[in-house]
Design a protein around this motif. Structure first.
Motif, PDB file in Angstrom:
ATOM      1  N   LEU B 261       0.885  -1.372  -0.128  1.00  0.00           N
ATOM      2  CA  LEU B 261       0.059   0.035   0.011  1.00  0.00           C
ATOM      3  C   LEU B 261       0.806   1.198  -0.039  1.00  0.00           C
ATOM      4  CD1 LEU B 261      -2.956  -0.046   2.404  1.00  0.00           C
ATOM      5  CD2 LEU B 261      -2.897   0.853  -0.052  1.00  0.00           C
ATOM      6  N   PHE B 262       2.088   1.217   0.604  1.00  0.00           N
ATOM      7  CA  PHE B 262       2.999   2.392   0.846  1.00  0.00           C
ATOM      8  C   PHE B 262       3.427   2.614  -0.594  1.00  0.00           C
ATOM      9  CE2 PHE B 262       7.123   4.273   1.277  1.00  0.00           C
ATOM     10  CZ  PHE B 262       7.030   5.044   2.301  1.00  0.00           C
ATOM     11  N   LEU B 263       3.824   1.561  -1.241  1.00  0.00           N
ATOM     12  CA  LEU B 263       4.379   1.794  -2.518  1.00  0.00           C
ATOM     13  C   LEU B 263       3.227   2.372  -3.430  1.00  0.00           C
ATOM     14  CD1 LEU B 263       6.443  -1.196  -3.095  1.00  0.00           C
ATOM     15  CD2 LEU B 263       7.199   0.888  -2.900  1.00  0.00           C
ATOM     16  N   ILE B 264       2.075   1.912  -3.601  1.00  0.00           N
ATOM     17  CA  ILE B 264       1.031   2.273  -4.491  1.00  0.00           C
ATOM     18  C   ILE B 264       0.727   3.788  -4.165  1.00  0.00           C
ATOM     19  CG2 ILE B 264      -1.447   1.981  -4.772  1.00  0.00           C
ATOM     20  CD1 ILE B 264      -1.197  -1.169  -4.433  1.00  0.00           C
ATOM     21  N   ILE B 265       0.496   4.019  -2.639  1.00  0.00           N
ATOM     22  CA  ILE B 265       0.193   5.418  -2.381  1.00  0.00           C
ATOM     23  C   ILE B 265       1.329   6.402  -2.949  1.00  0.00           C
ATOM     24  CG2 ILE B 265      -0.407   7.111  -0.485  1.00  0.00           C
ATOM     25  CD1 ILE B 265      -1.467   4.859   0.861  1.00  0.00           C
ATOM     26  N   SER B 266       2.618   6.012  -2.719  1.00  0.00           N
ATOM     27  CA  SER B 266       3.675   6.873  -2.961  1.00  0.00           C
ATOM     28  C   SER B 266       3.846   7.184  -4.390  1.00  0.00           C
ATOM     29  CB  SER B 266       5.099   6.386  -2.376  1.00  0.00           C
ATOM     30  OG  SER B 266       5.182   4.992  -3.041  1.00  0.00           O
ATOM     31  N   ILE B 267       3.538   6.103  -5.280  1.00  0.00           N
ATOM     32  CA  ILE B 267       3.763   6.313  -6.703  1.00  0.00           C
ATOM     33  C   ILE B 267       2.487   7.176  -7.118  1.00  0.00           C
ATOM     34  CG2 ILE B 267       3.489   5.190  -8.815  1.00  0.00           C
ATOM     35  CD1 ILE B 267       5.046   2.769  -7.503  1.00  0.00           C
ATOM     36  N   PHE B 268       1.259   7.078  -6.515  1.00  0.00           N
ATOM     37  CA  PHE B 268       0.329   7.863  -6.746  1.00  0.00           C
ATOM     38  C   PHE B 268       0.558   9.316  -6.622  1.00  0.00           C
ATOM     39  CE2 PHE B 268      -3.679   9.875  -5.552  1.00  0.00           C
ATOM     40  CZ  PHE B 268      -4.554   9.828  -6.841  1.00  0.00           C
ATOM     41  N   ILE B 269       1.172   9.405  -5.415  1.00  0.00           N
ATOM     42  CA  ILE B 269       1.695  10.982  -5.055  1.00  0.00           C
ATOM     43  C   ILE B 269       2.623  11.496  -6.093  1.00  0.00           C
ATOM     44  CG2 ILE B 269       2.653  12.211  -3.428  1.00  0.00           C
ATOM     45  CD1 ILE B 269       1.578  10.702  -1.307  1.00  0.00           C
ATOM     46  N   ILE B 270       3.500  10.434  -6.421  1.00  0.00           N
ATOM     47  CA  ILE B 270       4.380  10.892  -7.428  1.00  0.00           C
ATOM     48  C   ILE B 270       3.789  11.330  -8.833  1.00  0.00           C
ATOM     49  CG2 ILE B 270       6.443  10.326  -8.930  1.00  0.00           C
ATOM     50  CD1 ILE B 270       7.429  10.899  -6.115  1.00  0.00           C
ATOM     51  N   PHE B 271       2.749  10.656  -9.235  1.00  0.00           N
ATOM     52  CA  PHE B 271       2.078  10.901 -10.458  1.00  0.00           C
ATOM     53  C   PHE B 271       1.526  12.348 -10.125  1.00  0.00           C
ATOM     54  CE2 PHE B 271      -1.623  10.176 -12.993  1.00  0.00           C
ATOM     55  CZ  PHE B 271      -1.253  10.120 -14.239  1.00  0.00           C
ATOM     56  N   ILE B 272       0.654  12.587  -9.081  1.00  0.00           N
ATOM     57  CA  ILE B 272       0.260  13.710  -9.136  1.00  0.00           C
ATOM     58  C   ILE B 272       0.920  14.729  -9.235  1.00  0.00           C
ATOM     59  CG2 ILE B 272      -1.452  15.048  -7.602  1.00  0.00           C
ATOM     60  CD1 ILE B 272      -3.147  13.105  -7.884  1.00  0.00           C
ATOM     61  N   LEU B 273       2.372  14.510  -8.513  1.00  0.00           N
ATOM     62  CA  LEU B 273       3.248  15.772  -8.569  1.00  0.00           C
ATOM     63  C   LEU B 273       3.909  16.129  -9.848  1.00  0.00           C
ATOM     64  CD1 LEU B 273       5.580  15.113  -5.422  1.00  0.00           C
ATOM     65  CD2 LEU B 273       3.800  16.714  -5.656  1.00  0.00           C
ATOM     66  N   ILE B 275       2.160  15.518 -12.775  1.00  0.00           N
ATOM     67  CA  ILE B 275       1.191  16.212 -13.586  1.00  0.00           C
ATOM     68  C   ILE B 275       1.063  17.744 -13.208  1.00  0.00           C
ATOM     69  CG2 ILE B 275      -1.408  16.480 -13.659  1.00  0.00           C
ATOM     70  CD1 ILE B 275      -1.928  13.526 -13.482  1.00  0.00           C
ATOM     71  N   ILE B 276       1.378  17.905 -11.789  1.00  0.00           N
ATOM     72  CA  ILE B 276       1.220  19.363 -11.662  1.00  0.00           C
ATOM     73  C   ILE B 276       2.594  19.903 -12.178  1.00  0.00           C
ATOM     74  CG2 ILE B 276       1.507  20.800  -9.552  1.00  0.00           C
ATOM     75  CD1 ILE B 276      -0.022  18.936  -7.869  1.00  0.00           C
ATOM     76  N   HIS B 277       3.777  19.296 -12.099  1.00  0.00           N
ATOM     77  CA  HIS B 277       4.951  19.772 -12.709  1.00  0.00           C
ATOM     78  C   HIS B 277       4.991  19.986 -14.158  1.00  0.00           C
ATOM     79  CE1 HIS B 277       9.466  20.063 -12.636  1.00  0.00           C
ATOM     80  NE2 HIS B 277       9.379  19.288 -13.439  1.00  0.00           N
ATOM     81  N   VAL B 278       4.235  19.128 -14.782  1.00  0.00           N
ATOM     82  CA  VAL B 278       4.262  19.506 -16.075  1.00  0.00           C
ATOM     83  C   VAL B 278       3.238  20.419 -16.688  1.00  0.00           C
ATOM     84  CG1 VAL B 278       3.540  17.907 -18.417  1.00  0.00           C
ATOM     85  CG2 VAL B 278       4.957  16.807 -16.683  1.00  0.00           C
ATOM     86  N   LEU B 279       1.893  20.402 -16.042  1.00  0.00           N
ATOM     87  CA  LEU B 279       0.816  21.354 -16.452  1.00  0.00           C
ATOM     88  C   LEU B 279       1.120  22.929 -16.114  1.00  0.00           C
ATOM     89  CD1 LEU B 279      -2.370  19.309 -15.784  1.00  0.00           C
ATOM     90  CD2 LEU B 279      -1.156  19.728 -18.014  1.00  0.00           C
ATOM     91  N   ASN B 280       2.005  23.082 -15.279  1.00  0.00           N
ATOM     92  CA  ASN B 280       2.150  24.350 -14.734  1.00  0.00           C
ATOM     93  C   ASN B 280       3.421  25.223 -15.428  1.00  0.00           C
ATOM     94  OD1 ASN B 280       0.004  24.929 -12.877  1.00  0.00           O
ATOM     95  ND2 ASN B 280       0.823  23.037 -11.997  1.00  0.00           N
ATOM     96  N   PRO B 281       3.042  26.623 -15.708  1.00  0.00           N
ATOM     97  CA  PRO B 281       4.364  27.394 -15.993  1.00  0.00           C
ATOM     98  C   PRO B 281       5.084  27.698 -14.769  1.00  0.00           C
ATOM     99  CG  PRO B 281       2.292  28.703 -15.974  1.00  0.00           C
ATOM    100  CD  PRO B 281       1.950  27.353 -15.643  1.00  0.00           C
ATOM    101  N   ARG B 282       6.231  28.463 -14.762  1.00  0.00           N
ATOM    102  CA  ARG B 282       7.105  28.902 -13.587  1.00  0.00           C
ATOM    103  C   ARG B 282       6.327  30.108 -13.000  1.00  0.00           C
ATOM    104  NH1 ARG B 282      12.566  29.486 -15.401  1.00  0.00           N
ATOM    105  NH2 ARG B 282      12.657  27.238 -15.080  1.00  0.00           N
TER     106      ARG B 282
END
Ligand code: SF4
Lengths: 143, 309
Positions: B261-273, B275-282
């Motif tokens: 579960l730890f691995l799944i949740i952490s990968i999910f968090i990384i995925f969200i991070l 997405i935010i990283h790619v979608l936003n300008p600086r």
């Protein structure tokens, strides 16, 4: 192969230095780094400080004005390093070359030791990537 | 004792894996391929078999390069800050529980210890570049310091609102109490602070590549830069593990369930991070501060209401 040598091959970082060309080569370098060719899959990255770089890409016929800066940037790249000359200008002056030209040096090799030459005006992204890979192979042999 | 030795390797490889995933996910979201999981067959002899540990190759390569110490720097501070930063980030892995294994997180005041260690690590990431004497580093560091203050604010509020509502200063106790509304509101606050601390895209103005050369790390090279990269590896693990263990009820589960579960949740968090990283300008630093103040004050209000309920 030792781990250090492997890592040198697997993670070459590039620094792009413009020495007075027509900008054609620079556009092609950016094209080589674009999603279509995506060199990041081999660990190649463009870095923005010469202190982080392993491979110095130079373009242009080395104008006299940029010479001191170019030398300084070259010195700031920590050893081991490799210089790749991109385009006919960087290889030997290209269309700007003329012995009486007051503004350019023409042969960058006389001021910065160049390891790999990529001719073409401008060279294609494939040729640039090939040049970078030759540079990586030279880099792995340097101690 | 064995857990403490094991966690060194686990945290290191998870940190490497997370930073690989951030690169891979961002590459895929940008229609690129990113570091290859399986290298093309005909290139395997030169280019290796896999690039899952690409961040490790970067670090080893940096260790093998010459380190340049600039003339204009304060030498001692410049050289030792990366090491101190690494020590702080490294020490904090022992005080954060890893999926149902308490490690040292059940000693008194562990939440205070962890917050100090993480602050200390980030602080030395600021102090080292200041000592380098480069104008680019100064600009980067100024932004970093401003961002640090606002991100720290939401970090501390979220941690200590959890501590107050669960009535404990021990991470292990907080993480094993029952899940309620405050976990969600404080978790959101923590998530906003992680965005700033890990320099996820709208908040990467301090490293602003190309705009201010390489930001704080402009003058760093070779081994010292490698140490900073290593610190970041541990910091990614620290923040993700802290987030998961405090705000999700994972530590109440038996170990065979909690590790996957730890691995799944952490990968999910990384995925969200990513997405935010790619979608936003600086953002500019001013926008970032305004964003933080707006969001933090709203979230804090919700948090207080949740605490009262
Ligand atoms: S080689 Fe050709 S394209 Fe490249 S800088 Fe020189 S003139 Fe421009």
């Amino acid at each position: 192969m030792s781990l250090l040598k492997k890592s040198r091959i697997y993670s070459p970082w590039l620094y792009h230095l413009h020495c007075g060309g027509c900008n054609g080569c620079d556009i092609e370098i950016l094209a080589a780094l674009s999603p279509r060719f995506d060199v990041e899959r081999f660990g190649i990255q463009l870095v923005t400080s010469p202190r982080h770089a392993d491979i110095l890409l130079i373009t242009g016929p080395m104008t006299k004005q940029i010479l001191p800066m170019a030398k300084r940037v070259y010195e700031q790249v920590p050893e081991p390093k490799v210089v790749v000359a991109i385009g006919s200008c960087a290889c030997g002056g290209g269309i700007f070359y003329d012995q009486e030209n007051y503004a350019i040096i023409g042969i960058p090799n006389s001021v910065i030791p160049i390891d790999v030459y990529v001719p073409g005006c401008p060279p294609k992204p494939e040729a640039i990537i090939n040049g970078i890979i030759q540079g990586i192979l030279k880099l792995s042999k340097k101690s | 004792m064995i857990e403490l030795l094991l966690i060194i390797f686990i945290s290191f490889f998870l940190g490497l894996f997370y930073s690989f995933l951030i690169r891979k996910f961002s590459a895929r979201l940008q229609w690129r391929i990113g570091p290859l999981i399986f290298m093309y067959k005909d290139l395997r002899s030169i280019m290796g078999i896999t690039r899952i540990i690409q961040p490790l190759y970067d670090i080893i390569k940096l260790f093998g390069k010459r380190t340049i110490i600039p003339e204009s720097s304060r030498k001692r501070l410049f050289i030792y800050s990366p090491y101190i930063s690494l020590i702080f980030a490294f020490t904090s892995i022992f005080f954060i529980p890893f999926s149902s294994i308490p490690l040292l997180s059940n000693i008194p005041y562990s939440i205070v210890i962890v917050s100090y260690l993480l602050i200390g690590s980030l602080l030395f990431m600021i102090i080292g570049p200041i000592a380098s004497g480069s104008p680019w580093a100064f600009i980067g560091v100024r932004r970093e310091a401003e961002l640090f203050l606002v991100a720290e604010f939401s970090f501390i509020i979220s941690l200590f609102s959890m501590a107050i509502s669960k009535n404990s200063l021990i991470i292990w106790e907080i993480s094993t109490k029952e899940f309620n509304l405050i976990n969600i509101t404080a978790g959101l606050l923590m998530f906003t602070s992680i965005l700033g601390k890990l320099h996820i895209k709208p908040f990467d103005m301090s490293e602003a590549e190309a705009e201010i050369v390489a930001g704080p790390y402009t003058e760093y090279s070779g081994k010292l830069l490698g140490i900073y990269y290593l610190t970041k590896i541990f910091l990614i693990y620290d923040f993700i593990a802290l987030f998961i263990s405090i705000f999700t009820p994972i530590n109440t589960l038996p170990i065979y369930l909690s590790i996957p579960l730890f691995l799944i949740i952490s990968i999910f968090i990384i995925f969200i991070l990513s997405i935010i990283h790619v979608l936003n300008p600086r953002y500019r630093i001013k926008n970032a501060l305004i964003w933080y103040i707006k969001i933090i004050s709203i979230l804090c209000l919700i948090n207080i209401i949740a605490m009262v309920i």
